[in-house]
Design an enzyme around this catalytic site. Structure first.
Site, PDB file in Angstrom:
ATOM      1  N   HIS A 116      -0.997  -4.888  58.227  1.00 30.80           N
ATOM      2  CA  HIS A 116      -2.191  -5.562  57.701  1.00 30.80           C
ATOM      3  C   HIS A 116      -2.497  -6.909  58.382  1.00 30.80           C
ATOM      4  O   HIS A 116      -2.845  -7.889  57.717  1.00 30.80           O
ATOM      5  CB  HIS A 116      -2.053  -5.778  56.188  1.00 30.80           C
ATOM      6  CG  HIS A 116      -2.040  -4.500  55.389  1.00 30.80           C
ATOM      7  ND1 HIS A 116      -2.629  -3.333  55.812  1.00 30.80           N
ATOM      8  CD2 HIS A 116      -1.524  -4.213  54.157  1.00 30.80           C
ATOM      9  CE1 HIS A 116      -2.482  -2.392  54.889  1.00 30.80           C
ATOM     10  NE2 HIS A 116      -1.800  -2.886  53.888  1.00 30.80           N
ATOM     11  N   HIS A 162      -8.846  -3.570  50.578  1.00 33.65           N
ATOM     12  CA  HIS A 162      -7.598  -3.216  49.888  1.00 33.65           C
ATOM     13  C   HIS A 162      -7.665  -3.395  48.369  1.00 33.65           C
ATOM     14  O   HIS A 162      -6.712  -3.874  47.754  1.00 33.65           O
ATOM     15  CB  HIS A 162      -6.453  -4.049  50.482  1.00 33.65           C
ATOM     16  CG  HIS A 162      -5.110  -3.384  50.433  1.00 33.65           C
ATOM     17  ND1 HIS A 162      -4.478  -3.061  49.259  1.00 33.65           N
ATOM     18  CD2 HIS A 162      -4.283  -2.974  51.411  1.00 33.65           C
ATOM     19  CE1 HIS A 162      -3.314  -2.499  49.528  1.00 33.65           C
ATOM     20  NE2 HIS A 162      -3.177  -2.428  50.836  1.00 33.65           N
ATOM     21  N   GLU A 202      -8.028   3.166  51.314  1.00 36.74           N
ATOM     22  CA  GLU A 202      -8.349   2.251  52.407  1.00 36.74           C
ATOM     23  C   GLU A 202      -8.913   3.062  53.576  1.00 36.74           C
ATOM     24  O   GLU A 202      -8.187   3.815  54.214  1.00 36.74           O
ATOM     25  CB  GLU A 202      -7.080   1.513  52.843  1.00 36.74           C
ATOM     26  CG  GLU A 202      -6.355   0.786  51.714  1.00 36.74           C
ATOM     27  CD  GLU A 202      -4.872   0.612  51.998  1.00 36.74           C
ATOM     28  OE1 GLU A 202      -4.521  -0.011  53.006  1.00 36.74           O
ATOM     29  OE2 GLU A 202      -4.049   1.113  51.203  1.00 36.74           O
TER      30      GLU A 202
HETATM   31  C1  GLA Z   1      -0.774  -0.478  52.179  1.00 34.51           C
HETATM   32  C2  GLA Z   1       0.470   0.121  52.738  1.00 34.51           C
HETATM   33  C3  GLA Z   1       1.532   0.129  51.703  1.00 34.51           C
HETATM   34  C4  GLA Z   1       1.760  -1.247  51.141  1.00 34.51           C
HETATM   35  C5  GLA Z   1       0.469  -1.816  50.636  1.00 34.51           C
HETATM   36  C6  GLA Z   1       0.635  -3.247  50.217  1.00 34.51           C
HETATM   37  O1  GLA Z   1      -1.454   0.374  51.388  1.00 34.51           O
HETATM   38  O2  GLA Z   1       0.274   1.398  53.276  1.00 34.51           O
HETATM   39  O3  GLA Z   1       2.707   0.634  52.236  1.00 34.51           O
HETATM   40  O4  GLA Z   1       2.256  -2.071  52.157  1.00 34.51           O
HETATM   41  O5  GLA Z   1      -0.527  -1.741  51.615  1.00 34.51           O
HETATM   42  O6  GLA Z   1       1.687  -3.428  49.331  1.00 34.51           O
END
Ligand code: GLA
Length: 353
Positions: A106, A180, A318
């Site tokens: 991210h 997100h 997402e």
């Molecule tokens: C995304 C990732 C997860 C986790 C979340 C945040 O969705 O794929 O593995 O890291 O973000 O907690």
């Protein structure tokens, strides 16, 4: 339709973040801060027309700064994982910040979710919105190129939260922006999301290794607990004895969306919460959709109204390009070059049945 604004708190750099409240003609509201482009609150009507806040989050900026698993945030420069934080572009190897064991997740340690975006309220005949702009400097978190990003959030009179992403660079780079929000269509903090019925318009997904990095394969969902082509409760198979579910601690996987034409705006997913009747559809121009069912939530985040966010109290959908694309030449490209425009669009549409 209105947009109002108030101070939300101070960033670690001492700047004041704002909180904008968007209200559409039906009374639906979105509260968005220019810190991380975070959607703090989003209301949606049930089958009786009663509104509830359907996203997880905090009441104060300080809590977002202290510890947030990307609640409601704009994620960049690269949403999802890049293996070992390394990739090669035009023969040059780049090393990114690693913040998820040995991997980059991210956007790194200080991703776009922690940036203060310039904000400007906007309006059309059928929507109110917020225009957010951010310049990610050459070298930020290890990425090449100055990347100028503009994100429009729109709250339309069709009860949609519409997100339009735009980015341009002055050096070849990689980009993969996403949003997100953790949704709970029964209302935030009202239990887990396991009885939500989910449909994902995908015949295949990208299986992962133990570090949640795609193996590179596009695996058919048929005959596996990953299959959401017909609506199914999220909890129906989440604890099955399946190697992919074990690796993710539940669903934490990228789906390869069914599309006739790359870049076409198509239905990616539909979620229905049976008690309230609330329905959310996701439409996107993107090729992939990460379905994450809040496996890492463990009750340590106490959110709005003092609600404790326990295991699987929210789910994320997402829209983006596939994880680790910079290292997977067969995946759709995430490379952006000077003179090109990165342009994607995702819609979260709310209704009730
Ligand atoms: C995304 C990732 C997860 C986790 C979340 C945040 O969705 O794929 O593995 O890291 O973000 O907690």
């Amino acid at each position: 339709m209105t947009v109002t604004q108030k101070a939300f708190g101070k960033t670690p750099a001492g700047e004041t973040a704002q909180l904008f409240t968007l209200t559409n003609a039906n009374g639906m509201q979105a509260e968005i801060t220019n810190y991380g482009g975070i959607v703090v609150r989003l209301t949606a009507p049930d089958r009786e027309g009663k509104f509830a806040d359907v996203v997880l989050g905090y009441e104060t900026l300080a809590e977002y700064i202290k510890a947030s698993p990307y609640f409601g945030a704009l994620v960049g420069r690269y949403g999802n994982r890049i293996a070992k934080g390394k990739f090669t572009l035009d023969g040059v190897e780049y090393t990114l910040a690693t913040n998820n064991q040995e991997n980059h997740l991210h956007g790194g340690k200080v991703g776009f979710d922690k940036a203060l975006w310039a904000a400007e309220p906007v309006k059309t005949g059928e929507a109110v919105g917020l225009k957010l702009s951010y310049l990610s400097k050459d070298g930020e978190e290890g990425y090449p190129g100055n990347l100028q990003c503009t994100v429009h959030y729109w709250l339309t009179n069709d009860n949609e939260l519409k997100i339009e992403y735009l980015a341009e660079t002055d050096k070849p780079t990689v980009v993969n922006l996403t949003h997100h929000s953790y949704f709970n269509l029964a209302g935030q903090g009202c239990g887990d999301i396991l009885s939500h019925e989910l449909m994902i318009n995908a015949d295949r997904f990208t299986p992962v290794d133990a570090g949640l990095i795609p193996t590179g394969e596009l695996q058919p969902v048929a005959g596996t607990p990953m299959d959401f082509r017909t609506p199914m409760a999220i909890g129906a198979r989440v604890n099955q004895d399946d190697v992919q579910l074990q690796r993710g601690g539940g669903y934490d996987h990228n789906y390869v969306l069914n599309k006739d034409k790359p870049g076409a705006m198509t239905l990616a997913a539909r979620v229905c919460e049976p008690t309230s009747g609330r329905v959310m559809e996701v439409h996107t121009t993107e090729p992939g959709l990460q379905f994450y069912c809040g496996n890492f939530l463990d009750g340590s985040n106490v959110g709005k109204g003092g609600k404790v966010y326990s295991h699987r109290y929210g789910f994320c959908l997402e829209s983006h390009h596939f994880p680790d694309s910079p290292n997977k030449p067969d995946f759709p490209s995430v490379v952006l070059r000077p003179g090109e425009k990165y342009q994607t669009k995702t819609i979260y549409r709310f209704s009730a049945k």
